[in-house]
Design an enzyme around this catalytic site. Structure first.
Site, PDB file in Angstrom:
ATOM      1  N   SER A  50       0.844  -1.196   0.000  1.00 42.68           N
ATOM      2  CA  SER A  50       0.000   0.000   0.000  1.00 42.68           C
ATOM      3  C   SER A  50       0.885   1.254   0.000  1.00 42.68           C
ATOM      4  O   SER A  50       2.098   1.179   0.222  1.00 42.68           O
ATOM      5  CB  SER A  50      -0.885   0.005   1.251  1.00 42.68           C
ATOM      6  OG  SER A  50      -0.064   0.203   2.400  1.00 42.68           O
ATOM      7  N   ASP A  82      -1.428  -1.792  -3.767  1.00 42.24           N
ATOM      8  CA  ASP A  82      -2.747  -1.845  -3.142  1.00 42.24           C
ATOM      9  C   ASP A  82      -3.279  -0.420  -2.950  1.00 42.24           C
ATOM     10  O   ASP A  82      -2.587   0.435  -2.373  1.00 42.24           O
ATOM     11  CB  ASP A  82      -2.579  -2.551  -1.782  1.00 42.24           C
ATOM     12  CG  ASP A  82      -3.908  -2.892  -1.138  1.00 42.24           C
ATOM     13  OD1 ASP A  82      -4.893  -3.083  -1.865  1.00 42.24           O
ATOM     14  OD2 ASP A  82      -3.938  -2.995   0.112  1.00 42.24           O
TER      15      ASP A  82
END
Ligand code: G3H
Ligand code: 13P
Ligand code: ZN
Length: 321
Positions: A50, A82
């Site tokens: 992420s 992500d």
């Protein structure tokens, strides 16, 4: 072995009706736990990173750690961004060699979401990178009500099957994250609330009827928030709420059979890691060697990933399909 393209993993998973676990990586111990479990279970895996993970660990550290993992194993590994929140972040990940990126513009109106995804798709496809888009709003992290969560899913946030077809055709995304009652974090459902699997079936069917074939769907927020792990955390000094629950494993099993070939799991890894650390500190408050508490935490995450790939996602044994 080099990284495996996400496209290839999806095609095999859809054919075999299993799902690939997309596990979030934030540090070395989590990465080792995921890859070791998948290697022992002969499971293909998607390592996902992420924006927050990149800020925490630094993209270069993460890249080098993943290179190390790839060189030490021969299972197929894909690397995914992500919740990319901008074209620029997606471009950086593509330039760094990620095999897929998610552009999450689901918070934008439909047309703007399409436009942002389209731009990422155009760049990604020139670089052999696969793009995941999202339509609909997950409850939880995006409408965060913290511990009070659950029970607040509004049907207006769910993915509409006909809009999904339009979205995929206009944006050109290669896979679609759906909102069917799933939510991020440890506080998802209250009471008997579950995923809207009928809606998932309708989305899949609409895509099929529109000529998009066995189209890859993605399930975010797929942690099950295992009650035993939450209780272990609380037994050793944690204070997590216990009146909410995660996605039932039985729902994930149905979702994978209905075409969710990528299943995102982060919270359960965090819970397992925390339980492992808390246990050591509770039982031995004098401990101060990080290896002595990170090691057991890593082992606990490995055990959890093994369970997921073997019993829930059923991708164990499919590494060399
Ligand atoms: O869906 C979000 C993932 O769990 C990543 O969380 O942004 O805190 O790294 P993060
Ligand atoms: P969980 O919070 O349920 O683990 O979901 C993770 C996720 O969707 C990452 O994108
Ligand atoms: Zn997510």
């Amino acid at each position: 072995m080099p990284l495996t393209t996400t496209r290839e993993l999806f095609a095999k998973a859809l054919k075999g009706k299993y799902a690939i676990g997309a596990f979030n990586v934030n540090n070395m111990e989590l990465l080792q736990a995921i890859v070791e479990a998948c290697e022992e279970e002969k499971a293909p895996v998607i390592l996902q990173i992420s924006k927050g993970a990149r800020q925490y660990a630094n993209p270069v550290y993460l890249k080098k750690l993943i290179e190390a993992a790839v060189s030490l194993t021969n299972i197929p590994i894909a690397v995914h961004l992500d919740h990319g929140d901008s074209f620029e972040l997606c471009k950086d990940a593509i330039d760094e060699g990620f095999t897929s990126v998610m552009i999450d513009a689901s918070y934008e109106p439909f047309d703007k979401n399409v436009e942002i995804c389209r731009r990422v798709v155009e760049y990604a496809h020139k670089h052999n990178c696969v793009v995941e888009g999202e339509l609909g709003h997950l409850v939880g992290a995006q409408f965060d009500e913290g511990e009070a969560g659950g029970g607040h899913s509004k049907s207006g946030h769910y993915t509409d099957p006909e809009e999904a077809v339009k979205f995929v055709k206009l944006s050109g995304v290669d896979s679609l994250a759906v909102a069917i009652g799933n939510s991020h974090g440890a506080y998802k459902f209250k009471g008997a609330q579950r995923l809207d699997l009928e809606r998932l079936k309708a989305i899949k069917q609409a895509l099929m009827d529109a000529g998009l074939g066995d189209y890859p769907l993605v399930l975010h927020g797929a942690s099950s928030v295992p009650r035993d792990i939450v209780e272990e955390i609380n037994k050793f000094g944690g204070k997590l709420g216990t009146d909410t629950s995660g996605v039932p494993e039985a729902d994930i099993e149905i979702a994978r059979r209905l075409g969710c070939c990528k299943v995102n799991i982060d919270t359960d890894l965090r819970l397992a890691f925390t339980a492992g650390i808390r246990k050591v500190f509770a039982e031995n408050p004098k401990e101060f060697d990080p290896r002595k508490y990170l090691g057991p935490a890593r082992a606990k995450v490995k055990e959890l990933v093994r369970h997921k790939v073997r019993n829930v996602l059923c991708c164990a044994g499919h590494a060399f399909d």
